[in-house]
Every structure is written in structure tokens, then in C-alpha cells.
Design a protein around this motif. Sequence first.
Motif, mmCIF file in Angstrom:
data_model
loop_
_atom_site.group_PDB
_atom_site.id
_atom_site.type_symbol
_atom_site.label_atom_id
_atom_site.label_comp_id
_atom_site.label_asym_id
_atom_site.label_seq_id
_atom_site.Cartn_x
_atom_site.Cartn_y
_atom_site.Cartn_z
ATOM 1 N N ASN A 46 0.814 -1.216 0.000
ATOM 2 C CA ASN A 46 0.000 0.000 0.000
ATOM 3 C C ASN A 46 0.849 1.269 0.000
ATOM 4 O O ASN A 46 0.380 2.320 -0.418
ATOM 5 N N THR A 47 2.084 1.161 0.468
ATOM 6 C CA THR A 47 2.975 2.323 0.476
ATOM 7 C C THR A 47 3.169 2.863 -0.930
ATOM 8 O O THR A 47 3.185 4.068 -1.145
ATOM 9 N N GLY A 48 3.304 1.972 -1.887
ATOM 10 C CA GLY A 48 3.516 2.403 -3.264
ATOM 11 C C GLY A 48 2.265 2.872 -3.964
ATOM 12 O O GLY A 48 2.339 3.473 -5.040
ATOM 13 N N MET A 49 1.094 2.603 -3.399
ATOM 14 C CA MET A 49 -0.155 2.943 -4.078
ATOM 15 C C MET A 49 -0.700 4.314 -3.711
ATOM 16 O O MET A 49 -1.426 4.910 -4.487
ATOM 17 N N GLN A 50 -0.384 4.796 -2.533
ATOM 18 C CA GLN A 50 -0.901 6.086 -2.103
ATOM 19 C C GLN A 50 0.201 7.121 -2.243
ATOM 20 O O GLN A 50 1.269 7.001 -1.637
ATOM 21 N N VAL A 51 -0.057 8.133 -3.050
ATOM 22 C CA VAL A 51 0.968 9.114 -3.403
ATOM 23 C C VAL A 51 1.597 9.794 -2.187
ATOM 24 O O VAL A 51 2.821 9.848 -2.091
ATOM 25 N N PRO A 52 0.835 10.300 -1.216
ATOM 26 C CA PRO A 52 1.493 10.954 -0.070
ATOM 27 C C PRO A 52 2.382 9.992 0.727
ATOM 28 O O PRO A 52 3.484 10.343 1.129
ATOM 29 N N LYS A 53 1.903 8.767 0.954
ATOM 30 C CA LYS A 53 2.711 7.794 1.686
ATOM 31 C C LYS A 53 3.958 7.409 0.895
ATOM 32 O O LYS A 53 5.032 7.250 1.445
ATOM 33 N N HIS A 54 3.788 7.250 -0.413
ATOM 34 C CA HIS A 54 4.918 6.880 -1.263
ATOM 35 C C HIS A 54 5.969 7.989 -1.257
ATOM 36 O O HIS A 54 7.167 7.722 -1.130
ATOM 37 N N ALA A 55 5.519 9.234 -1.371
ATOM 38 C CA ALA A 55 6.453 10.359 -1.365
ATOM 39 C C ALA A 55 7.178 10.468 -0.023
ATOM 40 O O ALA A 55 8.386 10.697 0.023
ATOM 41 N N ASN A 56 6.441 10.281 1.063
ATOM 42 C CA ASN A 56 7.047 10.339 2.390
ATOM 43 C C ASN A 56 8.054 9.200 2.570
ATOM 44 O O ASN A 56 9.146 9.398 3.099
ATOM 45 N N TYR A 57 7.704 8.005 2.106
ATOM 46 C CA TYR A 57 8.617 6.861 2.215
ATOM 47 C C TYR A 57 9.890 7.113 1.417
ATOM 48 O O TYR A 57 10.990 6.861 1.897
ATOM 49 N N GLN A 58 9.748 7.627 0.196
ATOM 50 C CA GLN A 58 10.921 7.887 -0.643
ATOM 51 C C GLN A 58 11.810 8.965 -0.019
ATOM 52 O O GLN A 58 13.038 8.884 -0.080
ATOM 53 N N ARG A 59 11.197 9.970 0.606
ATOM 54 C CA ARG A 59 11.958 11.021 1.269
ATOM 55 C C ARG A 59 12.757 10.450 2.433
ATOM 56 O O ARG A 59 13.956 10.708 2.573
ATOM 57 N N LEU A 60 12.104 9.653 3.262
ATOM 58 C CA LEU A 60 12.794 9.051 4.402
ATOM 59 C C LEU A 60 13.868 8.067 3.944
ATOM 60 O O LEU A 60 14.942 7.980 4.536
ATOM 61 N N TYR A 61 13.587 7.325 2.879
ATOM 62 C CA TYR A 61 14.569 6.374 2.339
ATOM 63 C C TYR A 61 15.821 7.111 1.866
ATOM 64 O O TYR A 61 16.938 6.656 2.079
ATOM 65 N N ALA A 62 15.628 8.267 1.242
ATOM 66 C CA ALA A 62 16.769 9.049 0.752
ATOM 67 C C ALA A 62 17.591 9.626 1.904
ATOM 68 O O ALA A 62 18.803 9.793 1.792
ATOM 69 N N LEU A 63 16.939 9.919 3.029
ATOM 70 C CA LEU A 63 17.631 10.521 4.166
ATOM 71 C C LEU A 63 18.373 9.512 5.042
ATOM 72 O O LEU A 63 19.321 9.864 5.730
#
Length: 130
Positions: A46-63
Amino acid sequence: LELKVDGFSHKLPLLAARLLSTLRAADFTASSFANVKEALLRKYRNTGMQVPKHANYQRLYALCARAWHWTALQPHIESACLDDIAPFIARALASCHLEVLAHGNMDRAHALALAVQAQGVLGHGCAASA
């Protein structure tokens, strides 16, 4: 592993000890393992399906300096079985590091006692910093 326990401070040591001893014993049923595994897989999908969650996950992953992307974790979670859990927990607890943050109406002496108690429950491999 991050464990958050909150509520009434006079019950925290008992609750924390119970949670940690359950973790240390690694006595999980097949049905509870299957439920947790399915919930975790559903959360990652579901993380990849919801845009806000996906964006937040990608931001945290990059950090994060050391992290694995959920797409890399997914096949390992799918192939995990109940028999893998106890050895994994034993290896993790053999070299764990314990940090305790206590705030609110808990004083320093009780917070230190809680940390010592947690270290005792987790075993000799658990290092704690003062």
C-alpha cells in the motif's frame, strides 16, 4: 527495533518487562505469525499505491544512511517462516544496544531502574549506555 511503551508510570516497568520477555522467548503461534506477516506485506504494498505515503517513504529512504527499500525487503518477508524468527531474535539480542528515553512524571531513578530491568530481561548481550 523500537519499542514504545506509554501510559501510567507505575505500570510501565511491568508492561515493559512483559513485552521484552515475550520477545525474548519468541514463542509465537503460526496463526499470529501469518497475520503479522500479511499485515506487513499489505502495508508495504500500500505504500507504493498512495501518493502521499509513497512520497514520504521515498523522502525518508533518501535521508537514511543505511536502509533497504521495501521492494528489496518484500521477497524476503514473503519467504520468511515461523522457524526463522527464534534464531533471528537470538542473534539480534546477542548484540543489541539499548537506549531508553523516559519523560513525563518518571524521575531519573525510576528511568534508570527501568533501563537496568530491560537490560536484564534482554540478556547479557544487550549493551546499555547511561
